[in-house]
Each structure stands twice: as C-alpha cells, then as structure tokens.
Design an enzyme around this catalytic site. Structure first.
Site, PDB file in Angstrom:
ATOM      1  N   HIS A  61       0.837  -1.204   0.000  1.00 57.76           N
ATOM      2  CA  HIS A  61       0.000   0.000   0.000  1.00 57.76           C
ATOM      3  C   HIS A  61       0.873   1.256   0.000  1.00 57.76           C
ATOM      4  O   HIS A  61       0.648   2.187  -0.785  1.00 57.76           O
ATOM      5  CB  HIS A  61      -0.909  -0.021   1.234  1.00 57.76           C
ATOM      6  CG  HIS A  61      -1.852   1.144   1.318  1.00 57.76           C
ATOM      7  ND1 HIS A  61      -3.186   1.051   0.978  1.00 57.76           N
ATOM      8  CD2 HIS A  61      -1.660   2.447   1.714  1.00 57.76           C
ATOM      9  CE1 HIS A  61      -3.774   2.225   1.148  1.00 57.76           C
ATOM     10  NE2 HIS A  61      -2.868   3.087   1.605  1.00 57.76           N
ATOM     11  N   GLU A  62       1.882   1.291   0.863  1.00 62.45           N
ATOM     12  CA  GLU A  62       2.741   2.481   0.948  1.00 62.45           C
ATOM     13  C   GLU A  62       3.630   2.614  -0.295  1.00 62.45           C
ATOM     14  O   GLU A  62       3.889   3.726  -0.760  1.00 62.45           O
ATOM     15  CB  GLU A  62       3.586   2.436   2.221  1.00 62.45           C
ATOM     16  CG  GLU A  62       2.767   2.366   3.516  1.00 62.45           C
ATOM     17  CD  GLU A  62       1.702   3.444   3.628  1.00 62.45           C
ATOM     18  OE1 GLU A  62       1.861   4.535   3.032  1.00 62.45           O
ATOM     19  OE2 GLU A  62       0.679   3.196   4.299  1.00 62.45           O
ATOM     20  N   HIS A  97       1.590   4.294  -2.971  1.00 67.84           N
ATOM     21  CA  HIS A  97       1.601   5.753  -2.814  1.00 67.84           C
ATOM     22  C   HIS A  97       2.895   6.331  -3.398  1.00 67.84           C
ATOM     23  O   HIS A  97       2.874   7.334  -4.122  1.00 67.84           O
ATOM     24  CB  HIS A  97       1.504   6.133  -1.340  1.00 67.84           C
ATOM     25  CG  HIS A  97       0.122   6.097  -0.781  1.00 67.84           C
ATOM     26  ND1 HIS A  97      -0.978   6.577  -1.457  1.00 67.84           N
ATOM     27  CD2 HIS A  97      -0.340   5.650   0.429  1.00 67.84           C
ATOM     28  CE1 HIS A  97      -2.060   6.426  -0.704  1.00 67.84           C
ATOM     29  NE2 HIS A  97      -1.710   5.849   0.433  1.00 67.84           N
ATOM     30  N   HIS A 137      -5.665   7.307  -2.834  1.00 68.29           N
ATOM     31  CA  HIS A 137      -6.662   6.325  -2.432  1.00 68.29           C
ATOM     32  C   HIS A 137      -7.786   6.268  -3.465  1.00 68.29           C
ATOM     33  O   HIS A 137      -8.275   7.302  -3.926  1.00 68.29           O
ATOM     34  CB  HIS A 137      -7.225   6.666  -1.049  1.00 68.29           C
ATOM     35  CG  HIS A 137      -6.226   6.497   0.038  1.00 68.29           C
ATOM     36  ND1 HIS A 137      -5.897   7.483   0.936  1.00 68.29           N
ATOM     37  CD2 HIS A 137      -5.439   5.428   0.375  1.00 68.29           C
ATOM     38  CE1 HIS A 137      -4.988   7.045   1.767  1.00 68.29           C
ATOM     39  NE2 HIS A 137      -4.682   5.800   1.451  1.00 68.29           N
TER      40      HIS A 137
END
Length: 504
Positions: A176-177, A180, A186
């Site tokens: 997830h990071e 980014h 998101h």
C-alpha cells in the site's frame, strides 16, 4: 408470507444495529433452510489493510492526510503538475526505484519488505533496486510509534517511506505504501468516486472529513473504479458511530470493498498503464476461478504472459482443462511453465512443456502460484484453459522417483481432510506408480473416505477399503491423486511409490 416479511424486516433492522450476520429460516417443513443475510461487519472491516494502517498511525508524529499520506510543504500532497512526480523510465524499459534501509531493520525485516516488492517486479515494469549512487531514492525508516506512511510519487532527493517495525511489516501494508510512492492516491477519493460510492458524512467527525476530499483532477487512466483495490479505504474507516458505515457502494450496497491481502488485478493494470509497461500480466486473487489463453488471437504477436494466482489461504490447486502448446525442439520456441511462488525465480512445479497434454494438475506449496507462457511468435498455434482452487494439503512431486502417502501414514489419517498430489512426467517419459499399502474406510461407492487416481491414459478410478497383497499399478504421462476423509472412522491410509521411465 406475512410472517416471513416480518422476519426479513426484523433481520434488516438487526443487521443495521447489532453488527453481526443475521441467521434466518426460509421455507417450511423439510424444505426449510437457514441462510445468512449479506452483511459486512465492522469487525471484519477492521481486518482491511487500510484500517490496520489507521490504527498503527494513531500516535504518529508525522503530519498525515487521508491516514497515511505525508504532506509536502512546497505543494499539495496529491497534485502532480507536468507528471513530474513519477519515477523515470530506464534505458531497458523498466522503472528503477532505488531504495535504502534504515539501520534499525533486522535481516528478517528487510526480507519482509523485499518479498512484498516481488509482486511489483513480476506483474509490472517497476523494479525496486538497492541504491548505488542515485540522487532520488526511497529510504525505509522506522521509529517506535511512527506508523506506516509515504509521500505521493517521487519527491526528489532522499524520500522517507516509514514502516514501523511493530505492525507495518505486513505484505499488504508495505505494498500500500509503495503504491503511494509510485504516485497513486486512495481509490475512494478519485474524481469519479461519487458515481460508485456514497460518503456517509453524518458518521464522520468534522475533524476527519478532510480525509474524504474528492480529488477533482485525479488521473483515473480510463480504468474502471476498483472496489477491491489495495488503495481503497474500508467500509467503516473513520466512523464515529459503531456499526455505521462511512462508505457505501452504489447502486449495490452489498459490494465488498477494501483489501486484506495485496494488489488487485486493476491495481496491476493501473501501474502498467501509468508507467507505459507493455506487458501481458493478470493477477487472480479470488478463492477460485478460471482463465484461458489463445495465441491465435489477432492482438497476440509473441512475447510472454504471466498469470499470478494469489488466493486468500491454503495451497493453490491448478488444473489445465485444455492444453496445446505448439511443439519445438526442447520446447524452445513456445512453452508453458509453472512456478511455486510469485516469481520465475521460485521453484519449478512444471518445467518448460509443450505439445498436446492431458489431465495436467499442479499443486503449490503455498497460496501463490505463477504460470508463464512464452513464444517467439514463429508459430501462434497455442492455447490452454485452466481452473484453480485451494487444497489444505498435498503438493507437486517433481523428482524422477519418490513416495506419496496419506497424512500421518502409517498412523491414522486425520478426519475431514482433502489432499491433492500431482505428478507430471517430462516429455518422452511415463510415470509408473505402485500402491504398496492401502487401508481406508470401506463403504458402498466409496462414499466416505476414498482415494481417486486420474491418469492421462486411463479414466478416473476411485478406491476405498482394504487391499492386501493385490498390487495396484498405474501409469501415464500425468497422474493426480486426491484423498478425502470424512469426520468419523480413520485408518492407516496409503503408501505408494512412483518413478519416471523413458518411453524408449
């Protein structure tokens, strides 16, 4: 009928207030059955990757937006003017993202991060590489109660990506990071989100409402909205009222949202489209499913395609229903291979194979399996179709000879168990399997405990009971053994040996 209607109304009311699935009866007499009304509880939602991140970031000293996005002082955390927040493409066509580790990370910590990176390398043209002398790079950092967070895209210079050792080193959180850091926001805040979800503002405290700000200029890449994205918040994220959702899918409120495991297939498509990765890649993350390929399709011009199965748990069982790969010496020009993991560096379950094959099954040792098809484009007459599911035990036997036994043999096998073993001979060889010991519960039609053996050259056979000195011999280019036990009466099980023999 009136009674059923009252029960349904009561169940719906309970669904909205109690926070657990409601069990109700449908039908009457012998035809009645119990059903669960669809429901997404807050307890289940708490297992979503994003909600885990929120909990870990409660005490983080870092100024964050949307729960885990580090803010920049020079410009907005989300805008990317001139596309200058994307990592540049290297001369080899891949995207190199250099990184370093803080000294606080142990060997196991570093392995957890690099393992999470592997899906990006397999499914996209992104390559996270140890930094040599690059000026722009990620620095993985950690300190107590610092949380899990990242900047959006490439900031320039030394760029912190924080993964606290206590809690953040879960594969889905790491991915997830990293997502980014590649430039993605998101999913639930993209510009067209109001067509697909409804934000329940009344259940979000005023101080938290900025985390749901819709980005009017987001780059959606022309791809569908992804309820299953690794980058989607959970149904109850930031709720101020227990049991009341903050995000409700529309028009169907029962659509599942959020992620518990990792990248979705659309997540892979987003990366490949944004970074212009000209790749044939598919990620399959449902508990079971089907996929197929036909090299004679007009869009196929040679190269390689990969299918990564990453099921929620247990072991992947893959069965090829049709299989024809154009023959070439040593399967050099066209071939299919299967790997026991998420990369082509993983152990091989099915070595390069081609020609017409029947009844091929493969079992992974874990919840991940990778299928590779490769062709030089010289002959496009190749196709296959396959289905996958899960088993709780078994495996693929790749040695030229070996032993396969029921669980715990020669002790009693466990109850309520299903295992599958696959044996596939190389081209030019045949498998010979001999049953040395066999004792399962006996029953009419082998309805309770049984072993089935399917061979490429013989129909499916089903066995149970006791075989003393009677030999059971099987042969074929592929063999699949499936063992089943019910909840009562366990016996010793079976023991068999096999070997490969050259057809000449």
């Amino acid at each position: 009928m009136a009674l059923v209607l009252k029960v349904v109304i009561l169940a719906v009311l309970l669904r909205g207030t109690l926070g657990f699935p409601v069990l109700m009866v449908r039908g009457g007499g012998e035809g009645r059955r119990w059903i669960y009304l669809p429901f997404h509880s807050q307890a289940e939602d708490d297992k979503m990757i994003f909600n885990k991140i929120l909990r870990l970031n409660r005490d983080s000293p870092q100024k964050l937006s949307e729960g885990d996005i580090a803010l920049r002082f020079s410009r907005s955390a989300w805008n990317c003017p001139g596309n200058n927040c994307y990592w540049p493409k290297s001369s080899d066509g891949t995207i190199h993202v250099p990184y370093t580790f803080s000294l606080v990370y142990s060997v196991d910590d570093r392995a957890a991060i690099t393992t999470a990176m592997q899906e990006f390398a397999t499914m996209t043209c992104i390559r996270f590489i140890p930094r040599m002398a690059e000026s722009n790079y990620l620095q993985f950092t950690s300190s107590p109660k610092s949380g899990c967070w990242s900047y959006i895209g490439m900031v320039g210079g030394v760029q912190a990506l924080n993964l606290e050792q206590e809690g953040c080193l879960e594969s889905g959180i790491i991915q997830h990071e990293l997502f980014h850091a590649l430039g993605f926001i998101h999913e639930n805040n993209r510009s067209d989100r109001d067509t697909f979800i409804q934000i329940q503002w009344q259940y979000i405290s005023e101080r938290d409402q900025y985390n749901f700000k819709r980005q009017t200029d987001s780059n959606n890449l022309g791809l569908p909205y992804d309820y299953n994205s690794l980058m989607h918040m959970g149904r109850y994220s930031y709720t101020n009222t227990s049991g009341m959702a903050t995000i409700v899918p529309i028009p169907d409120p029962d659509i599942f949202i959020g992620q518990r495991y990792g990248l979705s297939n659309l997540d892979v498509a987003k990366i490949n489209k944004l970074y212009k990765c000209n790749l044939c890649r598919t990620l399959l993350s449902d508990p079971s499913g089907r996929f197929s390929f036909n090299a004679s399709l007009p869009l196929w011009s040679g190269g390689s395609c990969l299918w990564l199965m990453r099921i929620p748990s247990e072991q992947v069982l893959l069965k090829f229903n049709t299989f024809y790969i154009q023959s070439s010496p040593g399967c050099f020009s066209n071939y299919l291979a299967v790997y026991d993991g998420d990369s082509m560096a993983s152990p091989v379950l099915l070595a390069r194979t081609c020609a017409l094959r029947k009844d091929i099954s493969v079992v992974a040792s874990s919840y991940k399996m990778l299928v590779e098809f490769s062709s030089d484009g010289s002959n496009a007459t190749s196709y296959f179709s396959a289905s996958y599911s899960s088993v709780i035990c078994g495996g693929t036997l790749t040695s030229s000879k070996g032993v396969v036994t029921s669980p715990n043999f020669p002790s009693e096998y466990p109850p309520s168990t299903d295992c599958t073993w696959a044996i596939n001979a190389p081209l030019g060889y045949k498998i010979y399997l001999s049953m040395n010991s066999f004792q399962l519960e006996d029953s009419t039609d082998c309805a309770y405990d049984y072993l089935t053996i399917s061979a490429s050259d013989d129909p499916l056979r089903k066995y149970c009971g006791y075989y003393g000195m009677l030999p059971l011999l099987f042969s074929g280019t592929s063999l699949t053994l499936k063992f089943h036990s019910d909840e009562v009466l366990q016996f010793r099980g079976f023991n068999a040996t096999y070997c490969f023999r050259h057809l000449n």
